[in-house]
Scaffold this active site. Sequence first.
Site, PDB file in Angstrom:
ATOM      1  N   TYR A   1      -2.720   0.966  10.603  1.00  0.00           N
ATOM      2  CA  TYR A   1      -2.452   0.661   9.201  1.00  0.00           C
ATOM      3  C   TYR A   1      -1.164   1.331   8.737  1.00  0.00           C
ATOM      4  CZ  TYR A   1      -3.642  -0.423   4.325  1.00  0.00           C
ATOM      5  OH  TYR A   1      -3.642  -0.912   3.035  1.00  0.00           O
ATOM      6  N   LYS A  31       2.051  -0.963   7.756  1.00  0.00           N
ATOM      7  CA  LYS A  31       2.427  -0.959   6.345  1.00  0.00           C
ATOM      8  C   LYS A  31       3.830  -0.399   6.151  1.00  0.00           C
ATOM      9  CE  LYS A  31      -1.071  -2.937   4.373  1.00  0.00           C
ATOM     10  NZ  LYS A  31      -0.899  -4.206   3.622  1.00  0.00           N
ATOM     11  N   SER A  72       0.842  -1.195   0.000  1.00  0.00           N
ATOM     12  CA  SER A  72       0.000   0.000   0.000  1.00  0.00           C
ATOM     13  C   SER A  72       0.878   1.247   0.000  1.00  0.00           C
ATOM     14  CB  SER A  72      -0.943   0.049   1.210  1.00  0.00           C
ATOM     15  OG  SER A  72      -1.458   1.357   1.412  1.00  0.00           O
TER      16      SER A  72
END
Length: 258
Positions: free
Chosen positions: A145, A149, A132
Amino acid sequence: MKRVVVTGAGGGIGAALARRFAAEGAEVVVNDVDQAAAEAVASDIGGLPVPGDAADEQDTRRLIDTAWAELGGIDLFCANAGVLTAGDESTPDDVWTRDWNVNVMSHVYVTRALLPRWLDTNEPKRLVMTVSAAGLLTLLGSAPYAVTKHAALAYAEWLRATYHHRGITVQALCPQGVRTDMLTRGSARGSASAALLAESALEPDVVAAKVGEALQGDSFLILPHPEVADFYRLRAADPDRWLGGMNKMQRAFEGEAR
């Protein structure tokens, strides 16, 4: 790539990847924590469903053992499973742990089980990790997140630096918004980032096509949204300016939310 495994392939990017590889003639193993979803995609493409939790090391070993036995090896592994949770510093520990296990440890489990086999074959192999753009930049509204990530990207970088000369090509897929259930749920909850990303969101099959193109070369970063490269350069060259811009976006969202 004739023998392919895709995790998180019950929907979204993973399903699009599985369908694309199957259409190109590959034998595809479809993995997802949702057994019905994995079986449905596998049925559509003539693939092999192997349901399981990518965040569980035993499930991951079983996936790789099964794929190796059924296909005679694995040429490409797409470690695509991921989870997004809205939250900040007060997010409960169990949520941080779950997101860490899915977004980071799942990649560790894959490589623990797969690299010894690959390194013994002395043949070129490829690992695509869905990271991502949040791993290159950040994601407002989701500390878990953004943090996990970034860690996933760091692990992908380490793998590339450590094993590239031994025939293992590691690539990090870093899209921004993609029209999946993950983005839809974020928009429904009023996430500032989800709403912003929805404006330039790509269909999963477009992302899969970009992955297909990237597999013809060996560039580390796969960027379906080319503007991410510009944002990444700005972040590196002038982090104060970049962080100021992100904080401006956060303030704007907080003002709208009041």
